[in-house]
Design a protein around this motif. Sequence first.
Motif, PDB file in Angstrom:
ATOM      1  N   VAL A  50      25.911  43.142  49.334  1.00 59.75           N
ATOM      2  CA  VAL A  50      27.139  43.444  50.071  1.00 59.75           C
ATOM      3  C   VAL A  50      28.327  42.935  49.263  1.00 59.75           C
ATOM      4  O   VAL A  50      28.282  41.848  48.724  1.00 59.75           O
ATOM      5  CB  VAL A  50      27.136  42.735  51.447  1.00 59.75           C
ATOM      6  CG1 VAL A  50      28.246  43.299  52.325  1.00 59.75           C
ATOM      7  CG2 VAL A  50      25.788  42.897  52.120  1.00 59.75           C
ATOM      8  N   HIS A  51      29.351  43.729  49.201  1.00 57.17           N
ATOM      9  CA  HIS A  51      30.529  43.270  48.460  1.00 57.17           C
ATOM     10  C   HIS A  51      31.778  43.911  49.028  1.00 57.17           C
ATOM     11  O   HIS A  51      31.715  44.866  49.787  1.00 57.17           O
ATOM     12  CB  HIS A  51      30.383  43.614  46.974  1.00 57.17           C
ATOM     13  CG  HIS A  51      30.264  45.083  46.730  1.00 57.17           C
ATOM     14  ND1 HIS A  51      29.060  45.728  46.599  1.00 57.17           N
ATOM     15  CD2 HIS A  51      31.205  46.037  46.616  1.00 57.17           C
ATOM     16  CE1 HIS A  51      29.265  47.009  46.418  1.00 57.17           C
ATOM     17  NE2 HIS A  51      30.566  47.237  46.426  1.00 57.17           N
ATOM     18  N   ASP A  52      32.921  43.380  48.624  1.00 59.49           N
ATOM     19  CA  ASP A  52      34.196  43.940  49.038  1.00 59.49           C
ATOM     20  C   ASP A  52      34.971  44.381  47.808  1.00 59.49           C
ATOM     21  O   ASP A  52      34.447  44.303  46.705  1.00 59.49           O
ATOM     22  CB  ASP A  52      34.954  42.902  49.873  1.00 59.49           C
ATOM     23  CG  ASP A  52      34.179  42.549  51.135  1.00 59.49           C
ATOM     24  OD1 ASP A  52      33.991  43.446  51.963  1.00 59.49           O
ATOM     25  OD2 ASP A  52      33.728  41.399  51.258  1.00 59.49           O
ATOM     26  N   HIS A  53      36.193  44.874  48.029  1.00 59.80           N
ATOM     27  CA  HIS A  53      36.919  45.488  46.922  1.00 59.80           C
ATOM     28  C   HIS A  53      38.338  44.992  46.765  1.00 59.80           C
ATOM     29  O   HIS A  53      39.036  44.777  47.764  1.00 59.80           O
ATOM     30  CB  HIS A  53      36.937  47.012  47.107  1.00 59.80           C
ATOM     31  CG  HIS A  53      35.576  47.622  47.130  1.00 59.80           C
ATOM     32  ND1 HIS A  53      34.802  47.649  48.277  1.00 59.80           N
ATOM     33  CD2 HIS A  53      34.825  48.197  46.162  1.00 59.80           C
ATOM     34  CE1 HIS A  53      33.648  48.221  47.999  1.00 59.80           C
ATOM     35  NE2 HIS A  53      33.625  48.566  46.732  1.00 59.80           N
ATOM     36  N   LEU A 100      43.838  33.815  47.503  1.00 62.65           N
ATOM     37  CA  LEU A 100      42.913  33.024  46.694  1.00 62.65           C
ATOM     38  C   LEU A 100      42.047  33.893  45.791  1.00 62.65           C
ATOM     39  O   LEU A 100      41.886  33.629  44.601  1.00 62.65           O
ATOM     40  CB  LEU A 100      41.988  32.211  47.615  1.00 62.65           C
ATOM     41  CG  LEU A 100      42.520  30.870  48.119  1.00 62.65           C
ATOM     42  CD1 LEU A 100      41.679  30.372  49.279  1.00 62.65           C
ATOM     43  CD2 LEU A 100      42.494  29.862  46.959  1.00 62.65           C
ATOM     44  N   ILE A 101      41.496  34.939  46.376  1.00 62.29           N
ATOM     45  CA  ILE A 101      40.587  35.816  45.629  1.00 62.29           C
ATOM     46  C   ILE A 101      41.339  36.562  44.534  1.00 62.29           C
ATOM     47  O   ILE A 101      40.849  36.703  43.413  1.00 62.29           O
ATOM     48  CB  ILE A 101      39.878  36.802  46.592  1.00 62.29           C
ATOM     49  CG1 ILE A 101      38.931  36.019  47.519  1.00 62.29           C
ATOM     50  CG2 ILE A 101      39.110  37.849  45.828  1.00 62.29           C
ATOM     51  CD1 ILE A 101      38.422  36.811  48.706  1.00 62.29           C
ATOM     52  N   ASP A 125      32.307  37.359  48.630  1.00 59.81           N
ATOM     53  CA  ASP A 125      32.754  36.042  49.063  1.00 59.81           C
ATOM     54  C   ASP A 125      31.958  35.610  50.300  1.00 59.81           C
ATOM     55  O   ASP A 125      31.993  36.283  51.331  1.00 59.81           O
ATOM     56  CB  ASP A 125      34.259  36.087  49.378  1.00 59.81           C
ATOM     57  CG  ASP A 125      34.828  34.717  49.682  1.00 59.81           C
ATOM     58  OD1 ASP A 125      35.616  34.211  48.874  1.00 59.81           O
ATOM     59  OD2 ASP A 125      34.472  34.149  50.748  1.00 59.81           O
ATOM     60  N   PRO A 126      31.241  34.520  50.187  1.00 56.09           N
ATOM     61  CA  PRO A 126      30.378  34.085  51.293  1.00 56.09           C
ATOM     62  C   PRO A 126      31.162  33.826  52.578  1.00 56.09           C
ATOM     63  O   PRO A 126      30.674  34.056  53.681  1.00 56.09           O
ATOM     64  CB  PRO A 126      29.759  32.788  50.777  1.00 56.09           C
ATOM     65  CG  PRO A 126      30.644  32.330  49.662  1.00 56.09           C
ATOM     66  CD  PRO A 126      31.212  33.574  49.054  1.00 56.09           C
ATOM     67  N   GLU A 127      32.395  33.366  52.411  1.00 54.94           N
ATOM     68  CA  GLU A 127      33.258  33.079  53.561  1.00 54.94           C
ATOM     69  C   GLU A 127      33.499  34.348  54.370  1.00 54.94           C
ATOM     70  O   GLU A 127      33.406  34.363  55.596  1.00 54.94           O
ATOM     71  CB  GLU A 127      34.596  32.534  53.029  1.00 54.94           C
ATOM     72  CG  GLU A 127      35.320  31.642  53.984  1.00 54.94           C
ATOM     73  CD  GLU A 127      34.474  30.440  54.372  1.00 54.94           C
ATOM     74  OE1 GLU A 127      34.405  30.176  55.579  1.00 54.94           O
ATOM     75  OE2 GLU A 127      33.864  29.794  53.476  1.00 54.94           O
ATOM     76  N   ILE A 128      33.820  35.431  53.657  1.00 47.95           N
ATOM     77  CA  ILE A 128      34.135  36.688  54.325  1.00 47.95           C
ATOM     78  C   ILE A 128      32.904  37.288  54.987  1.00 47.95           C
ATOM     79  O   ILE A 128      32.975  37.817  56.089  1.00 47.95           O
ATOM     80  CB  ILE A 128      34.738  37.686  53.320  1.00 47.95           C
ATOM     81  CG1 ILE A 128      36.166  37.243  52.979  1.00 47.95           C
ATOM     82  CG2 ILE A 128      34.751  39.101  53.883  1.00 47.95           C
ATOM     83  CD1 ILE A 128      36.751  37.940  51.786  1.00 47.95           C
ATOM     84  N   LYS A 129      31.786  37.197  54.298  1.00 44.94           N
ATOM     85  CA  LYS A 129      30.565  37.814  54.817  1.00 44.94           C
ATOM     86  C   LYS A 129      30.223  37.358  56.219  1.00 44.94           C
ATOM     87  O   LYS A 129      29.718  38.133  57.030  1.00 44.94           O
ATOM     88  CB  LYS A 129      29.389  37.503  53.886  1.00 44.94           C
ATOM     89  CG  LYS A 129      29.284  38.447  52.707  1.00 44.94           C
ATOM     90  CD  LYS A 129      27.958  38.227  52.012  1.00 44.94           C
ATOM     91  CE  LYS A 129      27.999  38.728  50.584  1.00 44.94           C
ATOM     92  NZ  LYS A 129      26.833  38.292  49.808  1.00 44.94           N
ATOM     93  N   ILE A 148      40.849  34.019  57.241  1.00 44.70           N
ATOM     94  CA  ILE A 148      41.028  35.298  56.559  1.00 44.70           C
ATOM     95  C   ILE A 148      42.402  35.380  55.913  1.00 44.70           C
ATOM     96  O   ILE A 148      42.547  35.899  54.808  1.00 44.70           O
ATOM     97  CB  ILE A 148      40.837  36.455  57.563  1.00 44.70           C
ATOM     98  CG1 ILE A 148      39.345  36.610  57.877  1.00 44.70           C
ATOM     99  CG2 ILE A 148      41.380  37.765  56.997  1.00 44.70           C
ATOM    100  CD1 ILE A 148      39.071  37.486  59.068  1.00 44.70           C
ATOM    101  N   LYS A 149      43.387  34.849  56.598  1.00 45.92           N
ATOM    102  CA  LYS A 149      44.755  34.958  56.077  1.00 45.92           C
ATOM    103  C   LYS A 149      44.908  34.404  54.682  1.00 45.92           C
ATOM    104  O   LYS A 149      45.661  34.921  53.863  1.00 45.92           O
ATOM    105  CB  LYS A 149      45.707  34.208  57.016  1.00 45.92           C
ATOM    106  CG  LYS A 149      46.164  35.037  58.190  1.00 45.92           C
ATOM    107  CD  LYS A 149      47.321  34.333  58.877  1.00 45.92           C
ATOM    108  CE  LYS A 149      47.509  34.841  60.288  1.00 45.92           C
ATOM    109  NZ  LYS A 149      48.366  33.958  61.082  1.00 45.92           N
ATOM    110  N   LYS A 150      44.187  33.313  54.397  1.00 49.56           N
ATOM    111  CA  LYS A 150      44.414  32.669  53.095  1.00 49.56           C
ATOM    112  C   LYS A 150      43.510  33.215  51.986  1.00 49.56           C
ATOM    113  O   LYS A 150      43.785  33.017  50.799  1.00 49.56           O
ATOM    114  CB  LYS A 150      44.255  31.151  53.228  1.00 49.56           C
ATOM    115  CG  LYS A 150      42.868  30.698  53.602  1.00 49.56           C
ATOM    116  CD  LYS A 150      42.835  29.188  53.875  1.00 49.56           C
ATOM    117  CE  LYS A 150      41.395  28.710  54.064  1.00 49.56           C
ATOM    118  NZ  LYS A 150      41.280  27.374  54.649  1.00 49.56           N
ATOM    119  N   LEU A 151      42.431  33.904  52.371  1.00 48.12           N
ATOM    120  CA  LEU A 151      41.458  34.350  51.373  1.00 48.12           C
ATOM    121  C   LEU A 151      41.983  35.396  50.379  1.00 48.12           C
ATOM    122  O   LEU A 151      41.728  35.272  49.178  1.00 48.12           O
ATOM    123  CB  LEU A 151      40.192  34.872  52.064  1.00 48.12           C
ATOM    124  CG  LEU A 151      39.227  33.765  52.534  1.00 48.12           C
ATOM    125  CD1 LEU A 151      38.170  34.349  53.455  1.00 48.12           C
ATOM    126  CD2 LEU A 151      38.580  33.071  51.336  1.00 48.12           C
TER     127      LEU A 151
END
Lengths: 151, 151
Positions: free
Chosen positions: B93-96, A119-120, B110-114, A113-116
């Motif tokens: 589902v999405h983030d902001h 990146l995003i 982001d699939p990683e976050i999900k 999570i820290k690096k995302l």
Amino acid sequence: MKNKQATEIFRNFLKAGKNRITPERFEVMDAALEYEGHFGADDLYIVMKNSKSSVSRATVYKTLELLAHCDLISKRYFGDNINRYESSFKKQVHDHLICVDCGRIIEFSDPEIKKLPQLISDKLGFNFESYSFNIFARCKDPKECKFYREE
Amino acid sequence: MKNKQATEIFRNFLKAGKNRITPERFEVMDAALEYEGHFGADDLYIVMKNSKSSVSRATVYKTLELLAHCDLISKRYFGDNINRYESSFKKQVHDHLICVDCGRIIEFSDPEIKKLPQLISDKLGFNFESYSFNIFARCKDPKECKFYREE
DNA sequence: ATTGCTGCAAAACGTTTGCACCTAT
DNA sequence: ATAGGTGCAAACGTTTTGCAGCAAT
């Protein structure tokens, strides 16, 4: 002026933004960095009031925003209409899991999570500033959960 | 009762929780699912009022919580002391990402976050419920940012 | 001397509540 | 019949603001 290193950071931040160096601001800084755990602005105001400080509520609110901007404290929101803060000075970056039943807050740290966020932000064409990541969940053991709630 | 499928979901949720099936609740549901983008409870109340609805503010607030609990809408917080909602019915589902300069909100996925919230909840011994992930950043092009702010 | 900061109290804001009436069950 | 929901307005708790005086630059 209990914390020399933090004082220096805050002082430089204030100077850089053409904000004035006032004793009240350092009083709030000291109290905020000393506070154990998460606190609302008003919580801190009460604590300071009880220890005979004469700093006003307005100054506490404004100074906490300044401290959050220079990353000495972090601003949090756990869904109960109160902005909370916690010292982030010399503490490792972490996120929170909140039990929706008992309100307990667990801090955790995940390298993924820290690096995302960085990146995003890049990918979307923004300069990364900060992020917030909260998980809402329920204690698996209801007894443990109830126990916690009652204390 | 504009959305048959959502109506069914909401109705079942209400029954399961021994909440009553009232016309007001479905009025709020329709208005919430129709609303484009993010809205505060009061925004929705105003919209409904303007379209001659007689549902009260209190009912709007309470019903939005119910709709969030059955995942027809999602509750959001972008750091400005307002709880916002958005339809999540048939939406991915999405983030902001929020621009701290102009307030623009970018949705991303982001699939990683999900998958992380579920994993972390398990690891910590909790039953995953929901999560919130917000990135705060700044537009790389200040002109674009300013332009957006002014409209 | 000039700004910006402070304390105070009041206002603002989103949200919740108390109550009498009503309605789904 | 009764538990639960509604509308209204008033109350709530957190946060912000206006202003006169004060203090850092």
